[in-house]
Motif scaffolding. Structure first.
Motif, PDB file in Angstrom:
ATOM      1  N   ILE A  18       0.863  -1.284  -0.114  1.00 15.55           N
ATOM      2  CA  ILE A  18      -0.002   0.037   0.083  1.00 15.55           C
ATOM      3  C   ILE A  18       0.754   1.206  -0.023  1.00 15.55           C
ATOM      4  O   ILE A  18       0.600   2.215  -0.752  1.00 15.55           O
ATOM      5  CB  ILE A  18      -1.120   0.018   1.121  1.00 15.55           C
ATOM      6  CG1 ILE A  18      -1.977  -1.239   0.877  1.00 15.55           C
ATOM      7  CG2 ILE A  18      -1.719   1.335   1.374  1.00 15.55           C
ATOM      8  CD1 ILE A  18      -2.995  -1.390   2.328  1.00 15.55           C
ATOM      9  N   ILE A  19       1.790   1.223   0.774  1.00 17.77           N
ATOM     10  CA  ILE A  19       3.044   2.609   1.016  1.00 17.77           C
ATOM     11  C   ILE A  19       3.559   2.541  -0.471  1.00 17.77           C
ATOM     12  O   ILE A  19       3.477   4.029  -1.032  1.00 17.77           O
ATOM     13  CB  ILE A  19       3.794   2.158   2.099  1.00 17.77           C
ATOM     14  CG1 ILE A  19       3.180   2.224   3.293  1.00 17.77           C
ATOM     15  CG2 ILE A  19       4.901   3.428   2.229  1.00 17.77           C
ATOM     16  CD1 ILE A  19       4.052   1.969   4.402  1.00 17.77           C
ATOM     17  N   GLY A  21       2.435   1.691  -3.379  1.00 18.27           N
ATOM     18  CA  GLY A  21       1.194   2.415  -4.406  1.00 18.27           C
ATOM     19  C   GLY A  21       1.040   3.534  -4.258  1.00 18.27           C
ATOM     20  O   GLY A  21       1.049   4.364  -5.262  1.00 18.27           O
ATOM     21  N   TYR A  22       0.804   4.065  -2.902  1.00 15.05           N
ATOM     22  CA  TYR A  22       0.743   5.565  -2.713  1.00 15.05           C
ATOM     23  C   TYR A  22       1.979   6.379  -3.224  1.00 15.05           C
ATOM     24  O   TYR A  22       1.768   7.566  -3.850  1.00 15.05           O
ATOM     25  CB  TYR A  22       0.290   5.635  -1.292  1.00 15.05           C
ATOM     26  CG  TYR A  22       0.147   7.003  -0.964  1.00 15.05           C
ATOM     27  CD1 TYR A  22      -1.184   7.660  -1.059  1.00 15.05           C
ATOM     28  CD2 TYR A  22       0.929   7.815  -0.128  1.00 15.05           C
ATOM     29  CE1 TYR A  22      -1.288   9.046  -0.782  1.00 15.05           C
ATOM     30  CE2 TYR A  22       0.969   9.319   0.270  1.00 15.05           C
ATOM     31  CZ  TYR A  22      -0.227   9.696  -0.101  1.00 15.05           C
ATOM     32  OH  TYR A  22      -0.712  11.128   0.346  1.00 15.05           O
ATOM     33  N   TRP A  23       3.174   5.876  -2.860  1.00 12.31           N
ATOM     34  CA  TRP A  23       4.153   6.598  -3.228  1.00 12.31           C
ATOM     35  C   TRP A  23       4.450   6.746  -4.772  1.00 12.31           C
ATOM     36  O   TRP A  23       4.719   7.994  -5.380  1.00 12.31           O
ATOM     37  CB  TRP A  23       5.557   6.148  -2.780  1.00 12.31           C
ATOM     38  CG  TRP A  23       6.619   6.925  -2.938  1.00 12.31           C
ATOM     39  CD1 TRP A  23       6.993   8.051  -2.991  1.00 12.31           C
ATOM     40  CD2 TRP A  23       7.971   6.363  -2.970  1.00 12.31           C
ATOM     41  NE1 TRP A  23       8.137   8.577  -3.106  1.00 12.31           N
ATOM     42  CE2 TRP A  23       8.942   7.540  -3.140  1.00 12.31           C
ATOM     43  CE3 TRP A  23       8.476   4.894  -2.922  1.00 12.31           C
ATOM     44  CZ2 TRP A  23      10.275   7.134  -3.257  1.00 12.31           C
ATOM     45  CZ3 TRP A  23       9.987   4.833  -2.824  1.00 12.31           C
ATOM     46  CH2 TRP A  23      10.774   5.897  -2.972  1.00 12.31           C
ATOM     47  N   LEU A  25       1.810   6.771  -6.929  1.00  8.14           N
ATOM     48  CA  LEU A  25       0.698   7.606  -7.442  1.00  8.14           C
ATOM     49  C   LEU A  25       1.046   9.126  -7.160  1.00  8.14           C
ATOM     50  O   LEU A  25       0.696   9.964  -7.952  1.00  8.14           O
ATOM     51  CB  LEU A  25      -0.473   7.207  -6.513  1.00  8.14           C
ATOM     52  CG  LEU A  25      -1.861   7.984  -7.219  1.00  8.14           C
ATOM     53  CD1 LEU A  25      -1.976   7.885  -8.597  1.00  8.14           C
ATOM     54  CD2 LEU A  25      -3.043   7.407  -6.313  1.00  8.14           C
ATOM     55  N   THR A  26       1.707   9.395  -5.899  1.00 10.88           N
ATOM     56  CA  THR A  26       2.011  10.774  -5.665  1.00 10.88           C
ATOM     57  C   THR A  26       3.131  11.225  -6.749  1.00 10.88           C
ATOM     58  O   THR A  26       3.084  12.359  -7.114  1.00 10.88           O
ATOM     59  CB  THR A  26       2.785  10.836  -4.187  1.00 10.88           C
ATOM     60  OG1 THR A  26       1.696  10.244  -3.374  1.00 10.88           O
ATOM     61  CG2 THR A  26       2.952  12.306  -4.015  1.00 10.88           C
ATOM     62  N   SER A  28       3.634  10.129  -9.720  1.00  8.19           N
ATOM     63  CA  SER A  28       3.046  10.194 -11.093  1.00  8.19           C
ATOM     64  C   SER A  28       2.203  11.764 -11.344  1.00  8.19           C
ATOM     65  O   SER A  28       2.281  12.118 -12.323  1.00  8.19           O
ATOM     66  CB  SER A  28       1.998   9.241 -11.538  1.00  8.19           C
ATOM     67  OG  SER A  28       0.983   9.040 -10.637  1.00  8.19           O
ATOM     68  N   ARG A  29       1.723  12.124 -10.194  1.00  6.05           N
ATOM     69  CA  ARG A  29       1.061  13.396 -10.080  1.00  6.05           C
ATOM     70  C   ARG A  29       1.827  14.754 -10.216  1.00  6.05           C
ATOM     71  O   ARG A  29       1.309  15.688 -10.307  1.00  6.05           O
ATOM     72  CB  ARG A  29       0.066  13.225  -9.174  1.00  6.05           C
ATOM     73  CG  ARG A  29      -1.453  12.334  -9.249  1.00  6.05           C
ATOM     74  CD  ARG A  29      -2.067  12.539  -8.019  1.00  6.05           C
ATOM     75  NE  ARG A  29      -3.247  11.455  -8.263  1.00  6.05           N
ATOM     76  CZ  ARG A  29      -4.347  11.316  -7.392  1.00  6.05           C
ATOM     77  NH1 ARG A  29      -4.146  12.031  -6.238  1.00  6.05           N
ATOM     78  NH2 ARG A  29      -5.168  10.543  -7.802  1.00  6.05           N
TER      79      ARG A  29
END
Length: 313
Positions: A18-19, A21-23, A25-26, A28-29
């Motif tokens: 989860i960590i 994936g969140y990293w 996603l951040t 990429s934005r």
């Protein structure tokens, strides 16, 4: 393996996933970093360094446009040029020229002085105060085969054919050492040393040389005391122009009013022989007077065309 340990490891891996994936996603934005522009040298934009002043150069006012007679000179007509050799009497400031009115046409590229604004044509500024400019008609023979050039010095010779007043053909020197001011439309230098009709290109110079070779008039600088003599000579017979050597340096001041110019004029008058003397004819016989005796019959003069006879009745 204990089931509790297995469940703990699975939970740990889940939290890590989860960590991660969140990293991802951040990241990429986040906006892409702007490219850094590399400065390119622009020679036209960068001001060129000012050239160092040359103390050996001096300002001279020069025309950039042709100026018509009686038209005031404007700031757009003149510029300052730095020259190593400054012409004598030239203007050195634009204020000395702007607003002044010339009496004659001034051509672009010429430097200005006080004489540029004085009255008088180019021809009048080529002669001295005690000289006169006189034009004589020439042909290919009289014009020294078309080789005469402004600045040459010539002797004017006169040839007289035989007629009733001149019993034999005669030739003599009428006026020596006359300066040639112009040949046809080509003029020489003015009194300030400037060309009166400068050629701006090689083609124009070639055209001037062709016109000079076929010229039918020659302008001569004649001393004031000898103008009448030369005028009479042009009407009396055929003139020839004899070119003198350029090595005769004294010719430049021959008629210039120096101490020996009076002697040159006296020599010219002394060497001007009468036509009968040059032809070596006998002087007229004196008429004998009769004091006594029978009176003589007077002769009658009979003229038939060009023949003159004496008949006694």
């Amino acid at each position: 393996m204990n089931s509790r340990v297995t469940l703990g490891l699975a939970g740990l891996f889940l939290v890590g996933a989860i960590i991660a994936g969140y990293w991802g996603l951040t990241l990429s934005r986040q906006p892409a970093p702007e490219p850094v522009a590399t400065p390119v040298a622009n020679a036209s934009a960068a001001p060129a360094p000012a050239p160092a002043e040359d103390p050996a150069r001096h300002p001279v006012v020069v025309l950039v446009n042709d100026v018509a007679p009686f038209a005031p000179i404007t700031a757009a007509d003149v510029t300052l040029e730095k020259l190593h050799t400054v012409p004598a009497g030239s203007l050195t400031s634009l204020d000395q020229a702007i607003g002044r009115t010339p009496w004659r046409t001034l051509t672009a590229g010429s430097w200005l002085n006080d004489e540029s604004f004085e009255a008088g044509s180019k021809l009048s500024r080529m002669i001295r105060p005690d000289e006169r400019a006189l034009a004589v008609a020439v042909d290919e023979v009289t014009n020294a085969g078309g080789q005469l050039t402004p600045g040459d010095y010539v002797d004017v010779l006169l040839f007289l054919r035989m007629d009733t007043l001149n019993v034999q053909p005669t030739a003599q020197l009428v006026v020596p050492a006359l300066r040639v001011l112009g040949v046809g439309e080509q003029l020489g230098l003015t009194n300030d040393g400037q060309p009166s009709s400068p050629a701006r290109s090689n083609d124009e110079k070639l055209k001037q040389d062709q016109l000079r070779a076929t010229a039918r008039t020659v302008l001569l600088a004649v001393p004031e005391q000898l103008v009448s003599r030369l005028m009479l000579a042009t009407q009396a017979g055929t003139l020839r122009l004899a070119v003198r050597s350029a090595d005769e340096k004294r010719l430049a001041r021959y008629w210039a009013g120096d101490s020996d110019s009076g002697a040159n004029l006296a020599n010219a008058n002394r060497e001007l022989l009468q036509f009968s003397q040059l032809a070596m004819t006998a002087p007229p016989k004196p008429v004998a007077t009769h004091t006594g005796g029978a009176p003589r019959k007077s002769a009658v003069e009979v003229i038939r065309g060009n023949q003159i006879t004496q008949q006694t009745p």
